[in-house]
Design an enzyme around this catalytic site. Structure first.
Site, PDB file in Angstrom:
ATOM      1  N   ASN A  16      -1.302  28.335 -33.395  1.00 15.52           N
ATOM      2  CA  ASN A  16      -0.093  27.502 -33.339  1.00 15.52           C
ATOM      3  C   ASN A  16      -0.353  26.279 -34.211  1.00 15.52           C
ATOM      4  O   ASN A  16      -1.116  25.396 -33.826  1.00 15.52           O
ATOM      5  CB  ASN A  16       0.179  27.106 -31.881  1.00 15.52           C
ATOM      6  CG  ASN A  16       1.336  26.126 -31.771  1.00 15.52           C
ATOM      7  OD1 ASN A  16       2.060  25.881 -32.745  1.00 15.52           O
ATOM      8  ND2 ASN A  16       1.530  25.571 -30.583  1.00 15.52           N
ATOM      9  N   LYS A  18       1.616  23.935 -34.937  1.00 10.90           N
ATOM     10  CA  LYS A  18       2.362  22.730 -34.532  1.00 10.90           C
ATOM     11  C   LYS A  18       2.990  22.096 -35.767  1.00 10.90           C
ATOM     12  O   LYS A  18       3.464  22.810 -36.638  1.00 10.90           O
ATOM     13  CB  LYS A  18       1.450  21.775 -33.743  1.00 10.90           C
ATOM     14  CG  LYS A  18       0.782  22.518 -32.576  1.00 10.90           C
ATOM     15  CD  LYS A  18       0.094  21.640 -31.580  1.00 10.90           C
ATOM     16  CE  LYS A  18      -0.492  22.515 -30.467  1.00 10.90           C
ATOM     17  NZ  LYS A  18      -1.085  21.752 -29.381  1.00 10.90           N
ATOM     18  N   HIS A 101       6.775  25.725 -25.035  1.00  8.39           N
ATOM     19  CA  HIS A 101       5.464  25.074 -25.160  1.00  8.39           C
ATOM     20  C   HIS A 101       5.507  23.733 -24.427  1.00  8.39           C
ATOM     21  O   HIS A 101       6.545  23.069 -24.397  1.00  8.39           O
ATOM     22  CB  HIS A 101       5.117  24.867 -26.645  1.00  8.39           C
ATOM     23  CG  HIS A 101       3.703  24.457 -26.850  1.00  8.39           C
ATOM     24  ND1 HIS A 101       3.289  23.144 -26.707  1.00  8.39           N
ATOM     25  CD2 HIS A 101       2.591  25.169 -27.156  1.00  8.39           C
ATOM     26  CE1 HIS A 101       1.982  23.084 -26.921  1.00  8.39           C
ATOM     27  NE2 HIS A 101       1.538  24.301 -27.199  1.00  8.39           N
ATOM     28  N   GLU A 103       4.588  20.926 -25.221  1.00  6.94           N
ATOM     29  CA  GLU A 103       5.047  19.793 -26.048  1.00  6.94           C
ATOM     30  C   GLU A 103       6.570  19.805 -26.173  1.00  6.94           C
ATOM     31  O   GLU A 103       7.192  18.745 -26.293  1.00  6.94           O
ATOM     32  CB  GLU A 103       4.347  19.843 -27.418  1.00  6.94           C
ATOM     33  CG  GLU A 103       2.875  19.440 -27.268  1.00  6.94           C
ATOM     34  CD  GLU A 103       1.916  20.103 -28.244  1.00  6.94           C
ATOM     35  OE1 GLU A 103       2.373  20.664 -29.255  1.00  6.94           O
ATOM     36  OE2 GLU A 103       0.701  20.072 -27.972  1.00  6.94           O
ATOM     37  N   GLU A 171      -1.269  27.737 -20.537  1.00  4.87           N
ATOM     38  CA  GLU A 171      -1.922  26.622 -21.224  1.00  4.87           C
ATOM     39  C   GLU A 171      -1.913  25.405 -20.294  1.00  4.87           C
ATOM     40  O   GLU A 171      -0.913  24.695 -20.209  1.00  4.87           O
ATOM     41  CB  GLU A 171      -1.160  26.258 -22.499  1.00  4.87           C
ATOM     42  CG  GLU A 171      -1.103  27.360 -23.532  1.00  4.87           C
ATOM     43  CD  GLU A 171      -0.839  26.793 -24.933  1.00  4.87           C
ATOM     44  OE1 GLU A 171      -1.689  27.000 -25.796  1.00  4.87           O
ATOM     45  OE2 GLU A 171       0.194  26.129 -25.143  1.00  4.87           O
ATOM     46  N   GLY A 177      -5.586  20.084 -26.652  1.00  6.08           N
ATOM     47  CA  GLY A 177      -5.935  19.017 -27.586  1.00  6.08           C
ATOM     48  C   GLY A 177      -6.932  18.023 -27.029  1.00  6.08           C
ATOM     49  O   GLY A 177      -7.155  16.961 -27.605  1.00  6.08           O
ATOM     50  N   SER A 216      -7.796  24.034 -26.037  1.00  3.97           N
ATOM     51  CA  SER A 216      -9.137  23.755 -26.576  1.00  3.97           C
ATOM     52  C   SER A 216      -9.971  25.014 -26.808  1.00  3.97           C
ATOM     53  O   SER A 216     -11.187  25.023 -26.578  1.00  3.97           O
ATOM     54  CB  SER A 216      -9.880  22.761 -25.683  1.00  3.97           C
ATOM     55  OG  SER A 216      -9.202  21.513 -25.682  1.00  3.97           O
TER      56      SER A 216
END
Ligand code: 13P
Length: 261
Positions: A16, A18, A101, A103, A171, A177, A216
């Site tokens: 991904n 992003k 997702h 985010e 996730e 991250g 991660s």
């Protein structure tokens, strides 16, 4: 919708990207990746920004690597300034899309209901939909992980028929991250819980829904993550941005498959 098995061979490794990379950077990345791994024996996908779908898909045309998007709108078309339809990303060359997702949920306030409409639209368009779910650190500390995931699964998949186009990615937000990977035992119990929810929703065929882990993931931990029963693949952020680390993960995942055959 048929209940046939997912056409994607496992393990599935999806990068991904992003909101990273312009066209020339993406093109040299794909060239280098194909030089190293012209035709990976496992399913590999790159979820790229909208502007990169076309150039990346063209470059990947003769390879087995799939191109994907990171979001889409649920309508077929319409007056939705700034949005993009399933048919448009397919037209540009995408064969899968990441939906819901964390985010998107966090910064763009996407709800389970909106995400549900997107999942339905993607599946009915024969686009692979990767529905993302996961809990925050606070939710985990408060013992709410299963409640949060149950709600995301039940509401995100409400009225969705079992389909080979459906994938789910777990996730945990606190592992995204941060460099902190969830411990294999913790992941194993959560993915087992998710599978039990799929079986409740879809019957036994729910156990065939590919379940990916993300958060991660790196070359150093991907082997033990792929060894977790019920983890069918990986969704990779940071480590998918450099060819060497992504290629390494793909190589390790390919060996993991061979040894499980
Ligand atoms: P990282 O691999 O950078 O933690 O990101 C995970 C992710 O959000 C993939 O969708």
């Amino acid at each position: 919708m048929s209940a046939e098995k997912s056409a994607l061979s496992t393990p599935i490794v999806i990068g991904n990207w992003k909101m990273y990379k312009g066209i020339s950077e993406a093109e040299s990345f794909v060239k280098d990746l194909l030089d190293q791994l012209p035709n990976p024996s496992i399913t590999v996908g790159l979820a790229v920004p909208f502007t990169l779908i076309r150039p990346v898909a063209l470059q990947l045309k003769s390879s087995s690597v799939l191109t994907g998007a990171q979001n889409m709108h649920e309508a077929s078309e319409g007056a939705y300034t700034g949005e993009i339809a399933a048919s448009m990303i397919q037209d540009a060359g995408a064969s899968f899309v990441i939906l819901g997702h964390s985010e998107r949920r966090r910064y763009f306030h996407e709800t389970n209901q909106q995400i549900n409409l997107k999942v339905k639209k993607a599946i009915s368009s024969n686009l692979y939909a990767v529905l993302c779910i996961g809990e925050t650190w606070d939710e985990r500390q408060e013992g709410k992980t299963e409640d949060v995931l149950r709600k995301q699964i039940l509401e995100g998949l409400e009225g969705v028929d079992i389909s080979p186009y459906l994938l789910v990615a777990y996730e945990p937000l606190w592992a995204i991250g941060t460099g902190v990977t969830a411990l294999p035992e913790a992941i194993q119990s959560v993915v087992a819980f998710c599978q039990s929810q799929f079986i409740q929703l879809f019957g036994e065929s729910g156990s065939a829904i590919p379940l990916l882990y993300g958060g991660s993931v790196k070359p150093e931990n991907c082997e033990e993550l792929l060894a977790i029963p019920a983890v069918s693949g990986l969704l990779i952020g940071g480590a998918s941005l450099t060819v060497d680390s992504l290629a390494k993960i793909i190589e390790i995942a390919s060996v993991a498959r061979k040894s499980s055959e």
